[in-house]
Design an enzyme around this catalytic site. Structure first.
Site, short mmCIF file in Angstrom:
data_model
loop_
_atom_site.label_atom_id
_atom_site.label_comp_id
_atom_site.label_asym_id
_atom_site.label_seq_id
_atom_site.Cartn_x
_atom_site.Cartn_y
_atom_site.Cartn_z
N GLY A 69 7.08 -7.05 10.00
CA GLY A 69 8.12 -6.43 9.16
C GLY A 69 8.95 -5.49 10.00
O GLY A 69 9.47 -4.48 9.51
N ILE A 107 10.59 0.82 7.52
CA ILE A 107 9.53 1.55 8.24
C ILE A 107 9.57 1.18 9.71
O ILE A 107 9.47 2.03 10.59
CB ILE A 107 8.14 1.25 7.61
CG1 ILE A 107 8.08 1.83 6.20
CG2 ILE A 107 7.01 1.82 8.46
CD1 ILE A 107 6.81 1.53 5.43
N ARG A 121 7.68 -4.91 -4.21
CA ARG A 121 7.47 -5.16 -5.65
C ARG A 121 8.83 -5.19 -6.33
O ARG A 121 9.66 -4.30 -6.12
CB ARG A 121 6.63 -4.01 -6.20
CG ARG A 121 6.13 -4.23 -7.60
CD ARG A 121 5.05 -3.20 -7.84
NE ARG A 121 4.59 -3.18 -9.21
CZ ARG A 121 3.59 -2.41 -9.61
NH1 ARG A 121 2.99 -1.62 -8.76
NH2 ARG A 121 3.21 -2.41 -10.85
N ARG A 174 1.53 -5.62 -10.92
CA ARG A 174 0.80 -5.43 -9.66
C ARG A 174 0.02 -6.70 -9.27
O ARG A 174 -0.04 -7.08 -8.11
CB ARG A 174 -0.15 -4.24 -9.84
CG ARG A 174 -0.59 -3.60 -8.54
CD ARG A 174 -1.39 -2.34 -8.84
NE ARG A 174 -2.15 -1.93 -7.66
CZ ARG A 174 -1.67 -1.23 -6.66
NH1 ARG A 174 -0.43 -0.84 -6.66
NH2 ARG A 174 -2.42 -0.90 -5.63
N ASN A 196 1.70 -11.54 -2.14
CA ASN A 196 1.49 -11.03 -0.78
C ASN A 196 0.20 -11.51 -0.13
O ASN A 196 0.12 -11.59 1.10
CB ASN A 196 1.54 -9.50 -0.76
CG ASN A 196 2.98 -9.00 -0.73
OD1 ASN A 196 3.85 -9.66 -0.17
ND2 ASN A 196 3.22 -7.85 -1.32
N ASP A 230 -0.64 9.84 2.12
CA ASP A 230 -1.12 10.61 0.97
C ASP A 230 -1.77 11.92 1.43
O ASP A 230 -1.57 12.97 0.84
CB ASP A 230 -2.11 9.76 0.16
CG ASP A 230 -1.53 8.40 -0.16
OD1 ASP A 230 -0.45 8.36 -0.76
OD2 ASP A 230 -2.13 7.37 0.22
N HIS A 267 -4.77 3.33 -2.16
CA HIS A 267 -3.41 3.86 -1.98
C HIS A 267 -2.59 3.43 -3.19
O HIS A 267 -1.92 2.40 -3.19
CB HIS A 267 -2.77 3.33 -0.68
CG HIS A 267 -1.30 3.66 -0.62
ND1 HIS A 267 -0.83 4.95 -0.48
CD2 HIS A 267 -0.20 2.89 -0.73
CE1 HIS A 267 0.49 4.93 -0.50
NE2 HIS A 267 0.90 3.69 -0.65
P1 NAX Z 1 11.33 -3.34 3.93
O1 NAX Z 1 11.54 -4.28 2.79
O2 NAX Z 1 12.45 -2.47 4.38
O3 NAX Z 1 10.80 -4.14 5.19
C1 NAX Z 1 9.81 -5.10 5.12
C2 NAX Z 1 10.13 -6.13 6.16
O4 NAX Z 1 9.04 -7.04 6.19
C3 NAX Z 1 11.39 -6.94 5.87
O5 NAX Z 1 12.26 -6.86 6.97
C4 NAX Z 1 10.86 -8.37 5.64
O6 NAX Z 1 11.74 -9.36 6.17
C5 NAX Z 1 9.56 -8.32 6.42
N1 NAX Z 1 8.56 -9.30 5.99
C6 NAX Z 1 8.26 -9.71 4.74
N2 NAX Z 1 7.31 -10.65 4.77
C7 NAX Z 1 6.98 -10.80 6.07
C8 NAX Z 1 6.06 -11.64 6.74
N3 NAX Z 1 5.31 -12.52 6.07
N4 NAX Z 1 5.99 -11.55 8.08
C9 NAX Z 1 6.77 -10.70 8.77
N5 NAX Z 1 7.67 -9.90 8.20
C10 NAX Z 1 7.77 -9.94 6.85
O7 NAX Z 1 10.05 -2.49 3.50
P2 NAX Z 1 9.51 -1.11 4.14
O8 NAX Z 1 10.17 0.02 3.46
O9 NAX Z 1 9.58 -1.18 5.61
O10 NAX Z 1 8.00 -1.13 3.62
C11 NAX Z 1 7.09 -2.07 4.10
C12 NAX Z 1 5.80 -2.04 3.29
O11 NAX Z 1 5.19 -0.77 3.36
C13 NAX Z 1 6.00 -2.32 1.78
O12 NAX Z 1 4.98 -3.22 1.35
C14 NAX Z 1 5.77 -0.96 1.15
O13 NAX Z 1 5.32 -1.07 -0.18
C15 NAX Z 1 4.72 -0.39 2.07
N6 NAX Z 1 4.52 1.06 2.04
C16 NAX Z 1 3.26 1.51 2.20
C17 NAX Z 1 2.96 2.86 2.24
C18 NAX Z 1 1.57 3.35 2.43
O14 NAX Z 1 1.36 4.56 2.40
N7 NAX Z 1 0.57 2.50 2.63
C19 NAX Z 1 4.03 3.88 2.04
C20 NAX Z 1 5.40 3.35 2.31
C21 NAX Z 1 5.65 1.95 1.84
O15 NAX Z 1 5.91 1.97 0.46
#
Ligand code: NAX
Length: 330
Positions: A13, A18, A94, A100, A107, A161, A189
């Site tokens: 990603g 991120i 999401r 969920r 995913n 967190d 989380h």
């Molecule tokens: P974005 O949507 O900006 O970026 C995600 C990227 O992943 C996109 O560029 C997409 O093309 C790519 N992607 C999707 N499926 C893929 C795959 N199979 N292989 C490779 N790349 C793939 O999301 P972003 O804001 O960067 O967040 C990424 C993830 O972090 C989300 O699932 C989000 O919910 C999660 N988070 C987790 C947190 C935590 O504390 N654990 C906090 C922040 C965030 O919400």
């Protein structure tokens, strides 16, 4: 001085929000240290590969002294090949109104494929951090593919967190975040997660001795931390990104070096049955890391009845999530 062998670091990603922050921190030496060269192996969906190539150009334009190579790819085995550390960030976000359970079904398969590839081609002691949500259960799915890698090398991120909780306590007490210690996040989380303030200290004193406003600790403190992701999404119109990237830096950095005496870190790790939490569930615990880079769940933490009930609620949710993806766990 002999230079260290570069570490191969995979980020999925990588073209997302991120990734845009995380990649630069890794290349700058903020995760693996100021004398540790790195090679970035970045994975994106084919549709986002052009955008990722733009990010790669920017990374190169920083002329990071520690960056010994980059690769932008859509091929799993290329991204994870010989990787020493993996950040699994990419997943489908999401959708509005999406359950969920449906997000999990969407995913889950991503983490089967990635888990399989990591197990096949990554370095034998590769450390894996899952950030993409629902991160605990995604880590469980990826871990279930581990035939060669130790299962304990699969973890999920609750450090954001922990950081959020420390910041709230520091503001309330008029202290520095570095004064807050042993603030452990337990569970999933998700909004059920429990930031246990009852065992935390501020400047070496119990939190409850420094912050005597019990109603705030039991009320606004817990809900602010548990609902922080939503509050940021509502205010910014986008989910947390830079703070999530910094937390991922903290998690991986602290997994690669020993925890200072007396401190704890929050990491979601496969349970060994400690505190009655079902074995194998990827649950957040207080942990310490030894000189060999092995985490250990802190034992003997005293939990009052309220804390136990809160942890149980979050663990129940994790069990439910596990049951929803049962067929994906091989
Ligand atoms: P974005 O949507 O900006 O970026 C995600 C990227 O992943 C996109 O560029 C997409 O093309 C790519 N992607 C999707 N499926 C893929 C795959 N199979 N292989 C490779 N790349 C793939 O999301 P972003 O804001 O960067 O967040 C990424 C993830 O972090 C989300 O699932 C989000 O919910 C999660 N988070 C987790 C947190 C935590 O504390 N654990 C906090 C922040 C965030 O919400």
């Amino acid at each position: 001085m002999v230079q260290k062998k570069p570490l191969r670091v995979a980020v999925t990603g990588a073209g997302g929000q991120i990734g845009y922050s995380l990649l630069f921190s890794i290349a700058a030496g903020e995760v693996f240290g100021p004398d540790q060269p790195v090679i970035l192996q970045m994975l994106e969906l084919p549709i986002a590969l052009d955008a990722l190539r733009g990010v790669e150009m920017e990374i190169l334009d920083c002329a990071f002294p520690l960056l010994h190579g980059t690769k932008a790819t859509s091929e799993l085995d290329e991204a994870f090949g010989d990787a020493d550390a993996v950040f699994l960030v990419g997943s489908k976000p999401r959708q509005k109104g999406q359950e969920r359970a449906d997000l999990m079904r969407d995913n889950g398969p991503i983490f089967i494929g990635q888990g399989k590839s990591i197990d096949a081609v990554a370095a034998p002691d590769c450390k894996v951090l899952v950030v993409g949500n629902p991160c605990n259960t995604n880590a469980l799915i990826a871990m279930s593919q581990a035939k060669r890698l130790p299962r304990r090398n699969f973890t999920a991120m609750t450090r954001l967190d922990e950081n959020r909780a420390k910041a709230q306590l520091a503001i309330k007490a008029g202290a520095k975040t570095t004064d807050i210690q042993r603030l452990a996040v337990w569970g999933n989380h998700s909004p059920t997660m429990y930031p246990d303030y009852t065992n935390a200290t501020i400047g070496g004193r119990k939190v409850t001795d420094v912050i005597t406003d019990a109603a705030w600790l039991e009320g606004a403190f817990l809900t602010t931390v548990q609902q922080r992701g939503k509050a940021i999404l509502d205010a910014r119109g986008k989910s947390s990104a830079a703070s999530a990237a910094f937390a991922a830096v903290d998690h991986m950095r602290d997994w690669f070096r020993p925890t200072p005496q007396g401190e704890w870190r929050s990491m979601a790790v496969p349970s060994d049955g400690s505190y009655g939490i079902p074995e194998g569930l990827i649950c957040s615990f207080p942990v310490t890391v030894d000189a060999e880079g092995q985490w250990k769940i802190v034992q003997g933490v005293e939990l009052d009845a309220k804390s136990k009930a809160r942890i149980q609620k979050s663990v129940d949710e994790l069990v439910e999530e596990r049951d929803m993806v049962k067929d994906l766990l091989t």
